[in-house]
Design an enzyme around this catalytic site. Structure first.
Site, PDB file in Angstrom:
ATOM      1  N   HIS A 177       0.866  -1.278  -0.009  1.00 26.37           N
ATOM      2  CA  HIS A 177       0.230  -0.008  -0.004  1.00 26.37           C
ATOM      3  C   HIS A 177       0.807   1.274   0.111  1.00 26.37           C
ATOM      4  CE1 HIS A 177      -3.448  -2.460   0.294  1.00 26.37           C
ATOM      5  NE2 HIS A 177      -3.655  -2.566   1.452  1.00 26.37           N
ATOM      6  N   GLU A 204     -11.604  -3.919  -3.080  1.00 28.04           N
ATOM      7  CA  GLU A 204     -10.607  -2.758  -3.534  1.00 28.04           C
ATOM      8  C   GLU A 204     -10.495  -3.043  -5.131  1.00 28.04           C
ATOM      9  OE1 GLU A 204      -7.096  -3.590  -0.850  1.00 28.04           O
ATOM     10  OE2 GLU A 204      -8.626  -4.848   0.167  1.00 28.04           O
ATOM     11  N   HIS A 235      -9.907   2.069   0.284  1.00 26.77           N
ATOM     12  CA  HIS A 235      -9.574   0.886   1.281  1.00 26.77           C
ATOM     13  C   HIS A 235     -10.935   1.029   2.239  1.00 26.77           C
ATOM     14  CE1 HIS A 235      -7.851  -2.173   3.258  1.00 26.77           C
ATOM     15  NE2 HIS A 235      -6.769  -2.549   2.392  1.00 26.77           N
TER      16      HIS A 235
HETATM   17  C1  BGC Z   1      -4.594  -6.468   1.790  1.00 25.41           C
HETATM   18  C2  BGC Z   1      -4.758  -7.116   3.367  1.00 25.41           C
HETATM   19  C3  BGC Z   1      -4.047  -6.409   4.247  1.00 25.41           C
HETATM   20  C4  BGC Z   1      -5.035  -5.146   4.323  1.00 25.41           C
HETATM   21  C5  BGC Z   1      -4.562  -4.184   5.312  1.00 25.41           C
HETATM   22  C6  BGC Z   1      -5.798  -5.460   2.230  1.00 25.41           C
HETATM   23  O1  BGC Z   1      -5.723  -4.721   0.951  1.00 25.41           O
HETATM   24  O2  BGC Z   1      -4.969  -7.281   1.015  1.00 25.41           O
HETATM   25  O3  BGC Z   1      -3.525  -8.259   3.504  1.00 25.41           O
HETATM   26  O4  BGC Z   1      -4.120  -7.174   5.584  1.00 25.41           O
HETATM   27  O5  BGC Z   1      -4.985  -4.672   3.199  1.00 25.41           O
HETATM   28  O6  BGC Z   1      -3.476  -3.950   5.114  1.00 25.41           O
END
Ligand code: BGC
Length: 380
Positions: free
Chosen positions: A134, A344, A207
């Site tokens: 991310h 997402e 998210h």
């Molecule tokens: C991911 C997860 C992660 C979450 C929070 C999601 O986009 O796929 O694996 O734990 O984000 O970071």
């Protein structure tokens, strides 16, 4: 008036917060702005509340471009906030798993925290085991965006941010605009656009963590999911795609037919073990680049339905497996394991290292433009 007073009484009896009482029938569409908190350096952060004519409300902060709340009716007209979040900025400044955030420069994972572009290797922050997740340590979710309200029938907020060349080790000055618009039909539309002055990689998503029964209202296991995908990108033990595009048929990840999330989430399956549940990228069935239905979630109890439409090639279905009850969110609610799901929309994870995946590169002279719509309705 009478029915308003009645629902007020019910709300008081049930101890629910007054803010979520059924609003008057035809609400005044528009945007209101308030102070959400202060950054450690004293900078004021704002909250923009969009209201449409049927009373749906979405609140967005310019800290991380985050969706703070989405208040939508159930089948009896009762309003609930259906996303996890916090009452004030301080919650977002503390550690949390990207609640409501606008994620980038590269949403999802990049394997071994590195990629090669035009023959040059870029080394990113490894903030998820060996991988980069991310956008790194200070991704777009932790940046202060410039905001401008868009009043009117379709109220919105426009967010802009210039991510400098080298920020979190990504190349190129990236100039971004993200517009959240609340449509009359209870749909939140997100328009993402960006340009760069050097070749770069880009993957933007939102998210939000959804619980259609209302945030903090138990787990999402009885809620049903449909995903418009015939195949997915299987992962390894660190959640990085192997590069394969695999058919879903015959697997516990096949959501072509609407299925309660609980039904197969703990099946004896290597992919589900790696994800500790669902945490996978689905390859959206599409013809062309237009807005396409990617997923539909339904809560049989409240009657709320969420449809996700997008121009993007993939969608990550994450069933909130890593939520563990240590976060206390809005209204003091505790967010336990699988108390929300994320949908997402995205380019496939680790695309910069997978030449067989759709390219996530952006070059000078090109304009990145993706649209995602979160649309709410009711089934009786
Ligand atoms: C991911 C997860 C992660 C979450 C929070 C999601 O986009 O796929 O694996 O734990 O984000 O970071």
């Amino acid at each position: 008036m009478l029915s308003q007073r009645f629902s007020l009484t019910i709300a008081l009896v049930l101890g629910t917060s007054l803010a979520w009482v059924r609003p008057a029938k035809a609400a005044n569409p528009g945007v209101t702005m308030s102070t959400f908190g202060k950054m450690p350096d004293g900078q004021t952060i704002d909250l923009y509340t969009l209201t449409n004519r049927s009373g749906m409300q979405v609140a967005i902060t310019n800290y991380g471009g985050r969706v703070v709340s989405m208040v939508v009716p159930d089948r009896s007209g009762h309003m609930d906030d259906v996303v996890l979040g916090f009452d004030s900025l301080d919650g977002y400044l503390a550690t949390n798993p990207y609640f409501g955030a606008l994620v980038g420069r590269y949403a999802n994972r990049i394997g071994n925290a590195k990629f090669t572009l035009d023959g040059k290797e870029y080394h990113l922050a490894a903030n998820d085991g060996p991988n980069s997740l991310h956008g790194g340590l200070q991704g777009f979710d932790k940046r202060v965006w410039k905001a401008r309200e868009i009043p009117g029938q379709h109220p919105g907020v426009e967010l802009t941010y210039l991510s400098k060349d080298g920020e979190e080790a990504y190349p190129g000055d990236l100039s971004m605009k993200v517009v959240y618009t609340l449509m009359g039909d209870n749909a939140l539309r997100i328009d993402y656009s960006a340009t760069t002055d050097k070749d770069t990689v880009l993957n933007l998503t939102n998210h939000s963590y959804f619980n259609l029964a209302g945030q903090g209202n138990g787990d999402i296991l009885k809620q049903e999911m449909m995903i418009n995908a015939d195949s997915f990108t299987p992962i390894d033990g660190t959640l990085i795609p192997t590069g394969e595009i695999r058919k879903l048929e015959g697997t516990p990840l096949d959501f072509r037919k609407s299925t309660p999330i609980a039904d197969r989430i703990d099946a004896d399956d290597e992919q589900l073990k790696f994800g500790k549940g669902y945490d996978h990228n689905f390859v959206i069935n599409r013809s062309g680049h237009g807005l396409t239905l990617a997923a539909r979630a339904k809560d049989p109890e409240s009657g709320r339905v969420l449809e996700v439409l997008t121009t993007q090639p993939g969608i990550q279905f994450y069933s909130g497996n890593f939520l563990d009850g240590t976060i206390r969110g809005r209204d003091g609610k505790i967010y336990g394991k699988r108390s929300a799901f994320c949908l997402e929309t995205q380019h496939f994870p680790d695309s910069p290292n997978k030449s067989s995946f759709p390219s996530a590169e952006l070059k000078p002279g090109q304009t990145y433009h993706e649209v995602t719509v979160y649309k709410f309705s009711i089934v009786h």
